[in-house]
Structures are given as structure tokens and as C-alpha cells.
Design an enzyme around this catalytic site. Structure first.
Site, short mmCIF file in Angstrom:
data_model
loop_
_atom_site.label_atom_id
_atom_site.label_comp_id
_atom_site.label_asym_id
_atom_site.label_seq_id
_atom_site.Cartn_x
_atom_site.Cartn_y
_atom_site.Cartn_z
N ASP A 42 0.83 -1.20 0.00
CA ASP A 42 0.00 0.00 0.00
C ASP A 42 0.87 1.25 0.00
O ASP A 42 2.03 1.23 0.42
CB ASP A 42 -0.91 0.02 1.23
CG ASP A 42 -1.90 -1.14 1.23
OD1 ASP A 42 -2.17 -1.67 0.14
OD2 ASP A 42 -2.37 -1.50 2.32
N ILE A 43 0.30 2.36 -0.42
CA ILE A 43 1.07 3.60 -0.52
C ILE A 43 1.66 4.03 0.82
O ILE A 43 2.73 4.63 0.88
CB ILE A 43 0.18 4.73 -1.12
CG1 ILE A 43 1.04 5.95 -1.49
CG2 ILE A 43 -0.97 5.09 -0.19
CD1 ILE A 43 0.31 7.00 -2.31
#
Length: 240
Positions: A103-104
Site C-alpha cells: 500500500d502507498i
């Protein structure tokens, strides 16, 4: 067998047209004989290709261990955010990609390669490749959580998650844990803790299969895999 101009281009000596100009200068030899024809076929495993007497080692695949920082996405291109590929600056091939995704806002270990077959094996649900994460949790993680994670968690899908190994490193209002899972469901670690009434506030992947993230690889940096690491990835047998 591949064309000589393709060989040279893939090894970073320029575009096909630039390589053809290079060949005309008669600086390239194959098995010690000067070759100027770009269509000449060479065997990367047995033929010795040299530029001005220096041997050019052919690498069909590249493998990099990247310590992903927050704020970039696990993709080759993105119209909004920077990508993990923006950090890989000295690769020879231009077809590299991240194996799987983080995930970012998740940090940690990410494999970057152009080996599609290996990527498929590592991501295949049937292979059950182990991935270990370090996390800080808003909430007290208990022995009951350890038992629940081992039994499988209901995260709103058809089946419970596969058994996961939860290790409590520090328990309190903010807990620190390590979690090993063998799946790769969307936001899986976060959803597992949410199902237990807790929230992940920091997440970092520290291992994937035989690959381990070490302290000397700083966030936002990468290194080539060793031959031993590459061999271990190829030999992994997660079906047992």
C-alpha cells in the site's frame, strides 16, 4: 540465439539504431572476431561478446531488493503518485516491475525484477509464500489475538484467512507485533486487525520467502540480489 544488436541494446549500450552505429566502428567482437552486422546471431550462454576488448556479460533478468518508503505506489506508472520504479535508476533492462504490491502508506521489502515466471510463482495463491510484517497497532494485542490469527480471521470474504503467526513484541495501548501470513489479500493485515477491533498505524514488510530486509538497506534504497538469494527464490517449495 538472439541478434547481436538486441544483445547489445538489452545490455544498455544504446537503442537499436545507436547500436548499429556502434557496430560500424568495428569496436565489437564475437569470439575475438570483429562483427559489424547487427543481424548476426549470438548465443548469450556460450559466445564471448566484447566491446574494445572488455567482455559484456549478458543478463536476461535483473533482481533488486527495494526498501519501499511511504508515499509511492507499487506500480510501473501512475498519473497521480510517484512509483517505486522512480527509485530504480541504474537498471539495464527497461521492463522491470514490482512483484506484488505494498500500500502507498506501507514500507518495506519489495522485489523488483523483469522475471515474469518467477513473479507468477511467488504470487500464486497455491504457493503460500510466507510474508512477515512489523506493525504498530493502536490497541492492546493479546494472547487471544494470537489464537484467533492462528485459527483464521473473518475479514468479510467467503473464507477465513489462512492461519497466520502473530508474535507480540510489545503490548500496551500501542502494541508492536510481527505477523507472518501466506496470502496476499487486499489490505489483509489491516483488515485482520480491524476485525479484532484494533487499527494498524504503521506497517512494514520485513521478509518475503527467503528474502530478508536488513538494517543496512535504508528506506528508499535498493540493491541487487545475491546469487544465493536468486537461487533460493527459484528453489522455493511452498506447497509442503
Amino acid at each position: 540465439m538472439i541478434r547481436l544488436d538486441k544483445f547489445l541494446s538489452e545490455m544498455g549500450l544504446g537503442t537499436r539504431s545507436e547500436v548499429k552505429k556502434l557496430l560500424k566502428t568495428k569496436q565489437v567482437t564475437v569470439n575475438k572476431a570483429v562483427v559489424s552486422k547487427p543481424e548476426t546471431k549470438v548465443n548469450p550462454d556460450t559466445d564471448e561478446v566484447c566491446l574494445n576488448g572488455s567482455k559484456i556479460e549478458y543478463k536476461k533478468y535483473e533482481y533488486y531488493l527495494f526498501n519501499k518508503p511511504k508515499g509511492c505506489v507499487s506500480a510501473t506508472k501512475d498519473n497521480v503518485h510517484g512509483t517505486v520504479m522512480d527509485y530504480i535508476t541504474d537498471a539495464v533492462h527497461d521492463d522491470l516491475f514490482p512483484v506484488g504490491r505494498l500500500d502507498i502508506d506501507t514500507e518495506g521489502l519489495l522485489l523488483i525484477t523483469n522475471d515474469g515466471a518467477l513473479s507468477h510463482e511467488l504470487l500464486s495463491p497455491s504457493k503460500h509464500v510466507a510474508k512477515t510484517y512489523f506493525a504498530r497497532i493502536d490497541g492492546e494485542v493479546t494472547q487471544d489475538d494470537i489464537i484467533s490469527f492462528k485459527e483464521g480471521i473473518d475479514i468479510g470474504e467467503e473464507r477465513l484467512t489462512k492461519p497466520a503467526e502473530l508474535v507480540i513484541k510489545k503490548s500496551g495501548s500501542v502494541s508492536e507485533i510481527e505477523l507472518t501470513i501466506t496470502e496476499g489479500k487486499f489490505h489483509q493485515v489491516k483488515r485482520m486487525f480491524e476485525a479484532r477491533g484494533k487499527r494498524v498505524i504503521y506497517l512494514k514488510r520485513i521478509s518475503m520467502g527467503p528474502l530478508k530486509l536488513t538494517d543496512d538497506l535504508k528506506t528508499g534504497t535498493y540493491r541487487a540480489l545475491t546469487q544465493a538469494e536468486t537461487d533460493a527464490l527459484r528453489q522455493i517449495n511452498c506447497g509442503k
